[in-house]
Write a protein that holds these residues in place. Sequence first.
Motif, short mmCIF file in Angstrom:
data_model
loop_
_atom_site.label_atom_id
_atom_site.label_comp_id
_atom_site.label_asym_id
_atom_site.label_seq_id
_atom_site.Cartn_x
_atom_site.Cartn_y
_atom_site.Cartn_z
N GLY A 1 0.82 -1.21 0.00
CA GLY A 1 0.00 0.00 0.00
C GLY A 1 0.85 1.26 0.00
O GLY A 1 0.55 2.23 -0.70
N PHE A 2 1.92 1.26 0.77
CA PHE A 2 2.83 2.40 0.81
C PHE A 2 3.48 2.63 -0.55
O PHE A 2 3.58 3.77 -1.01
CB PHE A 2 3.90 2.19 1.88
N VAL A 3 3.92 1.57 -1.19
CA VAL A 3 4.54 1.70 -2.52
C VAL A 3 3.53 2.25 -3.52
O VAL A 3 3.84 3.15 -4.30
CB VAL A 3 5.11 0.34 -2.99
N GLY A 4 2.31 1.72 -3.50
CA GLY A 4 1.27 2.21 -4.40
C GLY A 4 0.94 3.66 -4.16
O GLY A 4 0.78 4.45 -5.10
N LEU A 5 0.85 4.05 -2.89
CA LEU A 5 0.58 5.44 -2.55
C LEU A 5 1.70 6.36 -3.01
O LEU A 5 1.46 7.45 -3.54
CB LEU A 5 0.36 5.58 -1.04
N ASN A 6 2.94 5.91 -2.85
CA ASN A 6 4.08 6.70 -3.29
C ASN A 6 4.10 6.84 -4.82
O ASN A 6 4.41 7.92 -5.34
CB ASN A 6 5.39 6.09 -2.80
N LEU A 7 3.77 5.79 -5.53
CA LEU A 7 3.70 5.87 -6.99
C LEU A 7 2.60 6.84 -7.42
O LEU A 7 2.78 7.62 -8.36
CB LEU A 7 3.44 4.49 -7.60
N PHE A 8 1.48 6.81 -6.71
CA PHE A 8 0.38 7.72 -7.03
C PHE A 8 0.77 9.17 -6.79
O PHE A 8 0.56 10.04 -7.64
CB PHE A 8 -0.86 7.34 -6.21
N GLN A 9 1.37 9.46 -5.62
CA GLN A 9 1.74 10.84 -5.33
C GLN A 9 2.84 11.32 -6.27
O GLN A 9 2.86 12.49 -6.63
CB GLN A 9 2.14 11.02 -3.86
N SER A 10 3.73 10.44 -6.70
CA SER A 10 4.79 10.88 -7.61
C SER A 10 4.24 11.19 -9.00
O SER A 10 4.79 12.01 -9.72
CB SER A 10 5.91 9.84 -7.70
N SER A 11 3.13 10.56 -9.36
CA SER A 11 2.52 10.88 -10.66
C SER A 11 1.86 12.26 -10.63
O SER A 11 1.76 12.92 -11.66
CB SER A 11 1.49 9.82 -11.04
N ILE A 12 1.43 12.68 -9.45
CA ILE A 12 0.79 13.98 -9.31
C ILE A 12 1.82 15.09 -9.10
O ILE A 12 1.78 16.13 -9.74
CB ILE A 12 -0.23 13.97 -8.16
N THR A 13 2.77 14.85 -8.18
CA THR A 13 3.72 15.89 -7.80
C THR A 13 5.00 15.89 -8.62
O THR A 13 5.79 16.82 -8.53
CB THR A 13 4.10 15.74 -6.31
N LYS A 14 5.22 14.82 -9.37
CA LYS A 14 6.46 14.64 -10.14
C LYS A 14 7.69 14.59 -9.25
O LYS A 14 8.79 14.94 -9.67
CB LYS A 14 6.60 15.72 -11.21
N PHE A 15 7.53 14.18 -8.00
CA PHE A 15 8.64 13.98 -7.08
C PHE A 15 8.64 12.55 -6.60
O PHE A 15 7.66 12.07 -6.04
CB PHE A 15 8.56 14.92 -5.87
N CYS A 16 9.75 11.85 -6.83
CA CYS A 16 9.90 10.48 -6.38
C CYS A 16 11.17 10.41 -5.53
O CYS A 16 12.26 10.73 -6.01
CB CYS A 16 10.01 9.54 -7.57
N PRO A 17 11.05 10.01 -4.27
CA PRO A 17 12.23 9.95 -3.41
C PRO A 17 13.34 9.05 -3.96
O PRO A 17 14.51 9.40 -3.86
CB PRO A 17 11.69 9.39 -2.10
N LEU A 18 12.98 7.93 -4.57
CA LEU A 18 14.00 7.04 -5.12
C LEU A 18 14.75 7.71 -6.27
O LEU A 18 15.97 7.57 -6.37
CB LEU A 18 13.37 5.72 -5.58
N GLU A 19 14.04 8.44 -7.12
CA GLU A 19 14.70 9.16 -8.20
C GLU A 19 15.67 10.20 -7.64
O GLU A 19 16.75 10.40 -8.19
CB GLU A 19 13.69 9.83 -9.12
N TYR A 20 15.30 10.83 -6.55
CA TYR A 20 16.16 11.81 -5.91
C TYR A 20 17.47 11.15 -5.47
O TYR A 20 18.56 11.68 -5.72
CB TYR A 20 15.44 12.44 -4.72
#
Length: 60
Positions: free
Chosen positions: A33-52
């Motif tokens: 669920g956390f991974v899915g939520l993070n993928l969803f928020q990164s699609s909206i905000t264009k910020f992904c912690p792993l990409e950082y």
Amino acid sequence: MKERIVRAVAGTLVLTSILLAIFVNIYWLGLAGFVGLNLFQSSITKFCPLEYFLEKAGVE
């Protein structure tokens, strides 16, 4: 390359979470669920912690 790594890590975490939920404890589904939520928020905000972190490591 970063996008492929992000997808591979996300997929691995989700599959691992499902296996742990089956064999260890159902609460491991929280990780999926956390991974899915993070993928969803990164699609909206264009910020992904792993990409950082991958950028800091020099991955292109």
